[in-house]
Scaffold this motif. Structure first.
Motif, mmCIF file in Angstrom:
data_model
loop_
_atom_site.group_PDB
_atom_site.id
_atom_site.type_symbol
_atom_site.label_atom_id
_atom_site.label_comp_id
_atom_site.label_asym_id
_atom_site.label_seq_id
_atom_site.Cartn_x
_atom_site.Cartn_y
_atom_site.Cartn_z
ATOM 1 N N ALA A 166 0.864 -1.182 0.000
ATOM 2 C CA ALA A 166 0.000 0.000 0.000
ATOM 3 C C ALA A 166 0.897 1.227 0.000
ATOM 4 C CB ALA A 166 -0.940 0.006 1.209
ATOM 5 N N VAL A 167 0.370 2.341 -0.525
ATOM 6 C CA VAL A 167 1.163 3.554 -0.734
ATOM 7 C C VAL A 167 0.415 4.758 -0.186
ATOM 8 C CG1 VAL A 167 2.400 4.951 -2.431
ATOM 9 C CG2 VAL A 167 1.960 2.534 -2.905
ATOM 10 N N VAL A 168 1.135 5.589 0.589
ATOM 11 C CA VAL A 168 0.587 6.858 1.061
ATOM 12 C C VAL A 168 1.540 7.962 0.614
ATOM 13 C CG1 VAL A 168 -0.196 8.214 3.022
ATOM 14 C CG2 VAL A 168 -0.392 5.709 3.088
ATOM 15 N N SER A 169 1.040 8.889 -0.191
ATOM 16 C CA SER A 169 1.848 10.003 -0.696
ATOM 17 C C SER A 169 1.292 11.305 -0.131
ATOM 18 C CB SER A 169 1.815 10.020 -2.227
ATOM 19 O OG SER A 169 2.547 11.107 -2.733
ATOM 20 N N VAL A 170 2.123 12.006 0.653
ATOM 21 C CA VAL A 170 1.697 13.227 1.339
ATOM 22 C C VAL A 170 2.452 14.421 0.749
ATOM 23 C CG1 VAL A 170 1.459 14.377 3.568
ATOM 24 C CG2 VAL A 170 1.357 11.870 3.447
ATOM 25 N N SER A 171 1.717 15.432 0.299
ATOM 26 C CA SER A 171 2.302 16.706 -0.172
ATOM 27 C C SER A 171 3.232 16.530 -1.359
ATOM 28 C CB SER A 171 3.059 17.409 0.971
ATOM 29 O OG SER A 171 2.226 17.638 2.076
ATOM 30 N N ALA A 172 2.927 15.597 -2.242
ATOM 31 C CA ALA A 172 3.798 15.326 -3.383
ATOM 32 C C ALA A 172 3.468 16.226 -4.572
ATOM 33 C CB ALA A 172 3.667 13.868 -3.813
ATOM 34 N N PRO A 173 4.481 16.526 -5.396
ATOM 35 C CA PRO A 173 4.197 17.194 -6.668
ATOM 36 C C PRO A 173 3.583 16.202 -7.653
ATOM 37 C CG PRO A 173 6.507 16.594 -6.573
ATOM 38 C CD PRO A 173 5.922 16.237 -5.229
ATOM 39 N N ALA A 174 2.861 16.724 -8.617
ATOM 40 C CA ALA A 174 2.343 15.872 -9.688
ATOM 41 C C ALA A 174 3.283 15.861 -10.881
ATOM 42 C CB ALA A 174 0.959 16.358 -10.129
ATOM 43 N N ARG A 175 4.011 16.948 -11.078
ATOM 44 C CA ARG A 175 4.849 17.088 -12.262
ATOM 45 C C ARG A 175 6.181 17.714 -11.876
ATOM 46 N NH1 ARG A 175 0.708 20.716 -11.980
ATOM 47 N NH2 ARG A 175 1.163 22.934 -12.261
ATOM 48 N N TRP A 176 7.184 17.482 -12.696
ATOM 49 C CA TRP A 176 8.525 17.990 -12.433
ATOM 50 C C TRP A 176 8.650 19.451 -12.858
ATOM 51 C CZ3 TRP A 176 9.585 14.564 -9.281
ATOM 52 C CH2 TRP A 176 9.736 13.204 -9.555
ATOM 53 N N TYR A 177 9.705 20.092 -12.361
ATOM 54 C CA TYR A 177 10.132 21.443 -12.756
ATOM 55 C C TYR A 177 9.109 22.518 -12.407
ATOM 56 C CZ TYR A 177 13.423 18.652 -15.505
ATOM 57 O OH TYR A 177 14.384 17.754 -15.891
ATOM 58 N N TYR A 178 8.256 22.249 -11.436
ATOM 59 C CA TYR A 178 7.252 23.249 -11.042
ATOM 60 C C TYR A 178 7.930 24.400 -10.300
ATOM 61 C CZ TYR A 178 3.287 25.454 -8.783
ATOM 62 O OH TYR A 178 2.373 26.387 -8.351
ATOM 63 N N ARG A 179 7.655 25.638 -10.733
ATOM 64 C CA ARG A 179 8.239 26.831 -10.115
ATOM 65 C C ARG A 179 7.175 27.885 -9.826
ATOM 66 N NH1 ARG A 179 14.185 27.511 -12.088
ATOM 67 N NH2 ARG A 179 14.591 25.555 -13.150
ATOM 68 N N GLY A 180 5.962 27.470 -9.651
ATOM 69 C CA GLY A 180 4.854 28.418 -9.524
ATOM 70 C C GLY A 180 4.685 29.060 -8.171
ATOM 71 N N THR A 181 5.473 28.648 -7.180
ATOM 72 C CA THR A 181 5.399 29.252 -5.851
ATOM 73 C C THR A 181 6.795 29.714 -5.435
ATOM 74 O OG1 THR A 181 5.727 27.111 -4.781
ATOM 75 C CG2 THR A 181 3.445 27.822 -5.128
ATOM 76 N N ALA A 182 6.857 30.680 -4.521
ATOM 77 C CA ALA A 182 8.156 31.191 -4.067
ATOM 78 C C ALA A 182 9.015 30.109 -3.415
ATOM 79 C CB ALA A 182 7.932 32.365 -3.111
#
Length: 291
Positions: A166-182
């Motif tokens: 079983a897998v629990v993913s917390v606060s993970a990105p969906a995609r790479w290279y995201y820079r939309g937040t400071a």
């Protein structure tokens, strides 16, 4: 905790149930398939089983921390303590973090670190493994489940031993290279700039590899459809300052019917924001999947 002498690297071996069902933590260095040493701790947990070997529902959690975390950080130990109320726990420092060897690849080859930790967890006689990852670790548990899961063809015995149930993913990105937040723009500076990597090394005890990904690894949202039929829980804070809620929604949409999404009101990012109540609900979810 049991440790070897300074500079000694102990290889984990498969032991009998009677040897491993002990009450004190075990600390050792594991070896990944690409030769990196991984600082790891096994906590047997507060759940006592009378059966020997342990029953099929006997749980072990394998915790994958976020970027710049490590096994001895207080927020990681707090997560470990919470899950020991539900089963045994394996925690470890990703490559480039803390006392582990190598350099961080920020979610790429860290899948090999998690695979080594899962194998070690199974060597203690546990029938059910639940991987729980936070932020970078959240992306790693998704990719690990896709690459080592039941749908992966032509698995070797070693790969089969490294799979999760079983897998629990917390606060993970969906995609790479995201820079939309400071915060993510600051993180990209830390990873991509020489002066940033110096800050990572001396400010956060995190040694970051200077090479760019080549090839670019499977993204979390691409990995998620390959996880089924392994149970999947996606947890994300509505106030996450790193990845807004379109990230978990993308992951949940990719998971379809086999995934479950918890959007947590008032929650921020990763281990620091996951309170004991949330960790308890995750523990209950994991026990339910093992039943």
């Amino acid at each position: 905790m049991s440790t070897g002498p300074a500079g000694h690297v102990a290889r984990s071996t498969v032991r009998s149930h009677s040897e491993t069902r002990r009450s004190t933590p075990i600390r050792t260095f594991l070896h990944t398939t690409d030769g990196v040493t991984i600082d790891s701790v096994y906590d047997p947990g507060g759940v006592v089983y009378d059966a020997s070997p342990p029953p099929a529902g006997d749980l072990v959690f394998v915790i994958a921390h976020g970027f710049t975390g490590e096994v001895d950080r207080p927020h990681v130990r707090r997560v470990v303590r919470a899950f020991t109320q539900y089963g045994a726990v394996v925690s470890f420092s990703f490559r480039g973090h803390g006392a582990s060897g190598g350099r961080s690849t920020v979610g790429d080859r860290e899948v090999l670190d998690l695979a080594a930790a899962v194998q070690w967890a199974r060597s203690h006689g546990h029938a059910r493994v639940v991987t729980v990852g936070f932020s970078m670790g959240g992306s790693v548990v998704l990719r690990h489940a896709a690459l080592y899961g039941a749908r992966h063809g032509g698995r070797t015995e070693a790969r089969a031993e490294a799979h999760t149930d079983a897998v629990v993913s917390v606060s993970a990105p969906a995609r790479w290279y995201y820079r939309g937040t400071a915060p993510m723009r600051r993180l990209h500076w830390l990873v991509t700039r020489p002066e940033g990597r110096l800050v990572g090394r001396y400010g956060f005890r995190t040694r970051i590899h200077h090479r760019e990904w080549n090839p670019v690894p499977l993204s979390p949202v691409e990995a998620v459809p390959r996880i089924a039929p392994t149970p999947l829980l996606i947890v994300h804070g509505e106030l996450d300052g790193y990845f807004p809620v379109d990230h978990p929604r993308m992951l949940a949409a990719a998971a379809g019917d086999h995934g479950e999404l918890w959007l947590e009101p008032g929650m921020g990012h990763a281990e620091h924001a996951a309170d004991d109540g949330l960790l308890g609900r995750i523990g209950d979810w994991a026990v339910g999947q093992a039943g």
